[in-house]
Design a protein around this motif. Structure first.
Motif, PDB file in Angstrom:
ATOM      1  N   GLN A  56     -33.833 -12.893  16.512  1.00 38.14           N
ATOM      2  CA  GLN A  56     -34.103 -14.327  16.614  1.00 38.14           C
ATOM      3  C   GLN A  56     -33.650 -14.865  17.978  1.00 38.14           C
ATOM      4  O   GLN A  56     -33.164 -15.982  18.097  1.00 38.14           O
ATOM      5  CB  GLN A  56     -33.369 -15.070  15.495  1.00 38.14           C
ATOM      6  N   ASN A  57     -33.828 -14.068  19.043  1.00 41.49           N
ATOM      7  CA  ASN A  57     -33.388 -14.520  20.364  1.00 41.49           C
ATOM      8  C   ASN A  57     -34.121 -15.777  20.815  1.00 41.49           C
ATOM      9  O   ASN A  57     -33.532 -16.687  21.404  1.00 41.49           O
ATOM     10  CB  ASN A  57     -33.599 -13.413  21.400  1.00 41.49           C
ATOM     11  N   ASP A  58     -35.457 -15.818  20.529  1.00 38.20           N
ATOM     12  CA  ASP A  58     -36.232 -17.002  20.918  1.00 38.20           C
ATOM     13  C   ASP A  58     -35.729 -18.234  20.185  1.00 38.20           C
ATOM     14  O   ASP A  58     -35.605 -19.317  20.764  1.00 38.20           O
ATOM     15  CB  ASP A  58     -37.713 -16.786  20.615  1.00 38.20           C
ATOM     16  N   LYS A  59     -35.419 -18.049  18.890  1.00 39.44           N
ATOM     17  CA  LYS A  59     -34.914 -19.163  18.102  1.00 39.44           C
ATOM     18  C   LYS A  59     -33.559 -19.618  18.633  1.00 39.44           C
ATOM     19  O   LYS A  59     -33.287 -20.819  18.717  1.00 39.44           O
ATOM     20  CB  LYS A  59     -34.783 -18.726  16.639  1.00 39.44           C
ATOM     21  N   ALA A  60     -32.712 -18.673  19.009  1.00 40.66           N
ATOM     22  CA  ALA A  60     -31.392 -19.023  19.536  1.00 40.66           C
ATOM     23  C   ALA A  60     -31.513 -19.830  20.822  1.00 40.66           C
ATOM     24  O   ALA A  60     -30.811 -20.823  21.027  1.00 40.66           O
ATOM     25  CB  ALA A  60     -30.582 -17.746  19.792  1.00 40.66           C
ATOM     26  N   GLU A  61     -32.427 -19.404  21.712  1.00 39.44           N
ATOM     27  CA  GLU A  61     -32.610 -20.122  22.972  1.00 39.44           C
ATOM     28  C   GLU A  61     -33.128 -21.530  22.726  1.00 39.44           C
ATOM     29  O   GLU A  61     -32.730 -22.487  23.408  1.00 39.44           O
ATOM     30  CB  GLU A  61     -33.588 -19.340  23.863  1.00 39.44           C
ATOM     31  N   PHE A  62     -34.027 -21.677  21.744  1.00 33.61           N
ATOM     32  CA  PHE A  62     -34.547 -23.000  21.413  1.00 33.61           C
ATOM     33  C   PHE A  62     -33.432 -23.929  20.929  1.00 33.61           C
ATOM     34  O   PHE A  62     -33.352 -25.089  21.337  1.00 33.61           O
ATOM     35  CB  PHE A  62     -35.616 -22.874  20.326  1.00 33.61           C
ATOM     36  N   LEU A  63     -32.555 -23.405  20.069  1.00 35.28           N
ATOM     37  CA  LEU A  63     -31.454 -24.227  19.547  1.00 35.28           C
ATOM     38  C   LEU A  63     -30.498 -24.636  20.666  1.00 35.28           C
ATOM     39  O   LEU A  63     -30.016 -25.767  20.713  1.00 35.28           O
ATOM     40  CB  LEU A  63     -30.681 -23.440  18.483  1.00 35.28           C
ATOM     41  N   ARG A  64     -30.246 -23.726  21.587  1.00 33.95           N
ATOM     42  CA  ARG A  64     -29.347 -24.052  22.692  1.00 33.95           C
ATOM     43  C   ARG A  64     -29.941 -25.158  23.569  1.00 33.95           C
ATOM     44  O   ARG A  64     -29.267 -26.104  23.955  1.00 33.95           O
ATOM     45  CB  ARG A  64     -29.099 -22.793  23.520  1.00 33.95           C
TER      46      ARG A  64
ATOM     47  N   GLU B 238     -23.575 -14.601  -0.247  1.00 39.14           N
ATOM     48  CA  GLU B 238     -24.986 -14.845   0.067  1.00 39.14           C
ATOM     49  C   GLU B 238     -25.252 -16.339   0.247  1.00 39.14           C
ATOM     50  O   GLU B 238     -26.077 -16.725   1.086  1.00 39.14           O
ATOM     51  CB  GLU B 238     -25.864 -14.264  -1.047  1.00 39.14           C
ATOM     52  N   ASN B 239     -24.560 -17.182  -0.531  1.00 37.86           N
ATOM     53  CA  ASN B 239     -24.680 -18.632  -0.343  1.00 37.86           C
ATOM     54  C   ASN B 239     -24.206 -19.041   1.051  1.00 37.86           C
ATOM     55  O   ASN B 239     -24.814 -19.888   1.712  1.00 37.86           O
ATOM     56  CB  ASN B 239     -23.864 -19.382  -1.403  1.00 37.86           C
ATOM     57  N   VAL B 240     -23.097 -18.445   1.497  1.00 39.73           N
ATOM     58  CA  VAL B 240     -22.572 -18.752   2.833  1.00 39.73           C
ATOM     59  C   VAL B 240     -23.603 -18.399   3.900  1.00 39.73           C
ATOM     60  O   VAL B 240     -23.861 -19.184   4.826  1.00 39.73           O
ATOM     61  CB  VAL B 240     -21.258 -17.986   3.093  1.00 39.73           C
ATOM     62  N   VAL B 241     -24.214 -17.228   3.764  1.00 35.67           N
ATOM     63  CA  VAL B 241     -25.227 -16.791   4.743  1.00 35.67           C
ATOM     64  C   VAL B 241     -26.399 -17.766   4.771  1.00 35.67           C
ATOM     65  O   VAL B 241     -26.850 -18.202   5.836  1.00 35.67           O
ATOM     66  CB  VAL B 241     -25.714 -15.369   4.415  1.00 35.67           C
ATOM     67  N   GLU B 242     -26.894 -18.147   3.586  1.00 34.70           N
ATOM     68  CA  GLU B 242     -28.047 -19.041   3.523  1.00 34.70           C
ATOM     69  C   GLU B 242     -27.711 -20.430   4.070  1.00 34.70           C
ATOM     70  O   GLU B 242     -28.497 -21.023   4.811  1.00 34.70           O
ATOM     71  CB  GLU B 242     -28.544 -19.150   2.077  1.00 34.70           C
ATOM     72  N   PHE B 243     -26.546 -20.974   3.713  1.00 38.71           N
ATOM     73  CA  PHE B 243     -26.152 -22.289   4.196  1.00 38.71           C
ATOM     74  C   PHE B 243     -25.937 -22.284   5.712  1.00 38.71           C
ATOM     75  O   PHE B 243     -26.340 -23.218   6.416  1.00 38.71           O
ATOM     76  CB  PHE B 243     -24.870 -22.760   3.501  1.00 38.71           C
ATOM     77  N   SER B 244     -25.286 -21.257   6.218  1.00 36.28           N
ATOM     78  CA  SER B 244     -25.022 -21.210   7.662  1.00 36.28           C
ATOM     79  C   SER B 244     -26.316 -21.086   8.457  1.00 36.28           C
ATOM     80  O   SER B 244     -26.444 -21.633   9.555  1.00 36.28           O
ATOM     81  CB  SER B 244     -24.083 -20.052   7.998  1.00 36.28           C
ATOM     82  N   LYS B 245     -27.315 -20.370   7.892  1.00 33.26           N
ATOM     83  CA  LYS B 245     -28.616 -20.265   8.547  1.00 33.26           C
ATOM     84  C   LYS B 245     -29.368 -21.594   8.464  1.00 33.26           C
ATOM     85  O   LYS B 245     -29.966 -22.040   9.441  1.00 33.26           O
ATOM     86  CB  LYS B 245     -29.434 -19.155   7.900  1.00 33.26           C
ATOM     87  N   GLN B 246     -29.308 -22.232   7.301  1.00 32.95           N
ATOM     88  CA  GLN B 246     -30.053 -23.471   7.091  1.00 32.95           C
ATOM     89  C   GLN B 246     -29.507 -24.612   7.942  1.00 32.95           C
ATOM     90  O   GLN B 246     -30.269 -25.390   8.528  1.00 32.95           O
ATOM     91  CB  GLN B 246     -30.003 -23.857   5.614  1.00 32.95           C
TER      92      GLN B 246
ATOM     93  N   LYS C 117     -27.386 -24.237  10.586  1.00 35.30           N
ATOM     94  CA  LYS C 117     -27.037 -23.777  11.940  1.00 35.30           C
ATOM     95  C   LYS C 117     -25.531 -23.877  12.188  1.00 35.30           C
ATOM     96  O   LYS C 117     -25.078 -24.361  13.225  1.00 35.30           O
ATOM     97  CB  LYS C 117     -27.781 -24.602  13.011  1.00 35.30           C
ATOM     98  N   ILE C 118     -24.723 -23.422  11.222  1.00 31.42           N
ATOM     99  CA  ILE C 118     -23.267 -23.446  11.356  1.00 31.42           C
ATOM    100  C   ILE C 118     -22.839 -22.141  12.014  1.00 31.42           C
ATOM    101  O   ILE C 118     -23.071 -21.060  11.486  1.00 31.42           O
ATOM    102  CB  ILE C 118     -22.583 -23.599   9.985  1.00 31.42           C
ATOM    103  N   LEU C 119     -22.172 -22.245  13.179  1.00 34.38           N
ATOM    104  CA  LEU C 119     -21.831 -21.056  13.967  1.00 34.38           C
ATOM    105  C   LEU C 119     -20.318 -20.855  14.054  1.00 34.38           C
ATOM    106  O   LEU C 119     -19.788 -20.545  15.115  1.00 34.38           O
ATOM    107  CB  LEU C 119     -22.428 -21.179  15.375  1.00 34.38           C
ATOM    108  N   ASP C 120     -19.606 -21.068  12.953  1.00 32.18           N
ATOM    109  CA  ASP C 120     -18.169 -20.850  12.937  1.00 32.18           C
ATOM    110  C   ASP C 120     -17.888 -19.354  12.791  1.00 32.18           C
ATOM    111  O   ASP C 120     -18.451 -18.679  11.941  1.00 32.18           O
ATOM    112  CB  ASP C 120     -17.527 -21.620  11.778  1.00 32.18           C
ATOM    113  N   GLU C 121     -16.984 -18.841  13.651  1.00 40.33           N
ATOM    114  CA  GLU C 121     -16.736 -17.403  13.680  1.00 40.33           C
ATOM    115  C   GLU C 121     -16.210 -16.874  12.348  1.00 40.33           C
ATOM    116  O   GLU C 121     -16.435 -15.726  11.976  1.00 40.33           O
ATOM    117  CB  GLU C 121     -15.726 -17.066  14.778  1.00 40.33           C
ATOM    118  N   GLU C 122     -15.498 -17.709  11.573  1.00 38.34           N
ATOM    119  CA  GLU C 122     -14.927 -17.250  10.315  1.00 38.34           C
ATOM    120  C   GLU C 122     -16.010 -16.834   9.329  1.00 38.34           C
ATOM    121  O   GLU C 122     -15.778 -15.993   8.460  1.00 38.34           O
ATOM    122  CB  GLU C 122     -14.046 -18.344   9.705  1.00 38.34           C
TER     123      GLU C 122
END
Length: 513
Positions: free
Chosen positions: A32-40, A256-264, A266-271
């Motif tokens: 998802q590099n293109d998506k990451a660049e778009f978000l930045r 799995e809920n954490v993964v889905e919520f963080s993707k939805q 865009k939460i980028l907390d290292e924890e």
């Protein structure tokens, strides 16, 4: 007896379905590099106006010699860079504010800047230094807690100390600060955040039942307050509690809920990276190859997004994330995709051949058709089983050793100032150095601690800064002209690169000169 009739239309439909499946396989596993660049880029646009206002305030305050406004503005600028994960510039601005507040003897701004430095140190994983700065600042804000601003910072410091001490396994100190935090926030929303810290402390004390119930209660308030970040972090702790109790099937639902919520959201907390690892680990043990592949892709996508946002992460922190497990999974994913595509292509060819034979033989007797079709299906099934049962490919490592001749060639490139050509690209450098593209890119990443674009932009900005010192009339140039002089294709790209390298926009830098 049933009669099987294979028409030309049904055969074409069959082939169409196979082609669709093969097309889907080709797109499976992409990053998802293109998506990451778009978000930045989107995030940069949203905060650009705020930075211009802060820079304008600083310029005006310098003209008026108003150190009070200056010290406050530098805190705001530090918070801006902290929010952007640009930690070097955050520390720089907080430190300037601290020096100015010392000169004008403004204690509130002084200790506020210390808190900003503490937050930055925390983000850089310098936990002990961060704790020391928080504890140094705490008495001042406790003394002035009757003032709303001070009270807010006071509660924040208590929460930070409670949380950081729990992470470093100093549970007595963590418990002490948490009790103070709870006593100060009774009957308020902040009480739920203090309660959340108590749940985390109970987790580290291995009092799992108490921790689960406490975090579950606090989590409901986070959802009502629309604090998605702490809702998701709490969800991870709940999953980890179940995981520590060997209740893996229940725990995986939380992860799995954490993964889905963080993707939805865009939460980028290292924890939250722990949840991604737990899902991969679970699929490694219980899932199928496709589930494992998808979970590894999620983990790689998270890291891709995180490093785009956290573009100033120091090398030790980067190495922490780029652990052996991730390298192994990345190589495995790459090899599996290549193998899967190759065998699928061969399978497609085989299916087309068998289909042609079936189509050619469609006028033969019924039993012969039936037996032959069954044989084809058996062979396809065997092919699929071979793909699923294929052993994992050994991981490969490709590390380029630093070569003195290569470094000399790169220095010659810098001396000749080829980077001033606005059309100069990585491919041009590869041709110039007569080397492999991957080798050149990896070498720049390792030797310069930055990617190719950052490396070229830094050379251009350093070249311009030197010209500023040697050519005073250069300050009279327009921003567009300066961009053209230094090899940038656009004013915005030049301005962004100048800001990242110096901490200032070009116009403000020239004014300060």
């Amino acid at each position: 007896m049933l009669r099987f009739i294979i028409s030309e239309n049904s055969f074409l439909k069959f082939i169409t379905v196979i082609l669709f499946i093969f097309s889907s396989i080709n797109t499976f596993g992409k990053t998802q590099n293109d998506k990451a660049e778009f978000l930045r880029q989107k995030n940069n646009d949203l905060v650009e106006e705020n930075l211009r206002i802060i820079d304008s305030t600083i310029s005006t305050a310098y003209r008026l010699n108003d150190k009070v406004v200056l010290s406050e503005a530098y805190i705001e600028k530090g918070n801006y860079f902290l929010e952007q994960r640009n930690y070097n510039n955050a520390l720089k601005n907080f430190t300037i504010s601290k020096q100015l507040s010392t000169e004008i003897k403004d204690d509130f701004t002084f200790y506020s800047s210390l808190v900003g430095i503490a937050k930055t140190k925390e983000s850089l994983h310098e936990t002990n230094e961060s704790i020391t700065l928080y504890e140094t600042s705490l008495p001042y804000f406790e003394k002035h807690k009757e003032q709303p601003k001070s009270f807010s910072i006071y509660l924040s410091i208590l929460g930070k100390l409670s949380y950081l001490y729990s992470k470093t396994n100093h549970l007595n100190k963590s418990d002490y600060y948490n009790k103070v935090e709870l006593s100060e926030t009774v009957d308020t929303v902040n009480y739920q955040y203090a309660l959340k810290n108590k749940g985390i402390i109970d987790f580290y004390k291995k009092d799992y039942n108490s921790a689960f119930n406490t975090l579950k209660k606090a989590q409901q308030v986070f959802w009502k307050q629309n604090d998605i970040k702490w809702y998701v972090i709490s969800e991870q702790f709940l999953g980890e509690i179940l995981y520590q109790q060997n209740r893996n099937k229940e725990a995986i639902q939380y992860f799995e809920n954490v993964v889905e919520f963080s993707k939805q959201y865009k939460i980028l907390d290292e924890e939250l990276r722990l949840s991604y690892e737990r899902v991969v680990e679970y699929n490694e043990k219980y899932g199928n190859n496709r589930d494992k592949l998808l979970s590894v892709n999620d983990l790689l996508s998270f890291d891709s997004l995180f490093y785009v946002a956290d573009h100033t992460v120091l090398k030790p922190n980067l190495e922490k994330y780029e652990n052996t497990f991730l390298k192994t999974e990345r190589n495995l994913l790459k090899e599996k995709n290549q193998y899967f595509k190759r065998t699928s292509f061969l399978g497609l060819v085989a299916i087309l051949i068998f289909g042609g034979i079936v189509f050619y033989k469609m006028n033969q007797k019924h039993q012969k058709k039936k037996n032959y079709l069954q044989k084809c299906l058996d062979e396809i099934t065997i092919l699929e089983l071979d793909i699923k049962e294929e052993n994992q490919l050994e991981k490969t490592k490709f590390e380029v050793e630093i070569d003195e001749d290569f470094e000399q060639s790169l220095q010659l490139f810098e001396e000749q100032k080829m980077f001033l050509n606005p059309k100069f690209s990585l491919n041009d450098l590869v041709l110039e150095l007569n080397a492999n593209r991957t080798i050149v890119s990896n070498y720049i990443n390792r030797s310069r601690s930055k990617n190719f674009n950052q490396y070229i932009n830094e050379l251009r900005i350093n070249h311009l800064l030197k010209r500023f010192a040697d050519e005073p009339n250069l300050k009279k140039y327009t921003i567009d002209a300066l961009a053209e002089e230094t090899g940038f294709n656009s004013r915005k790209t030049f301005s962004d690169a100048f800001l990242e390298h110096t901490g200032f926009r070009p116009s403000n830098y020239i004014k300060f000169l």
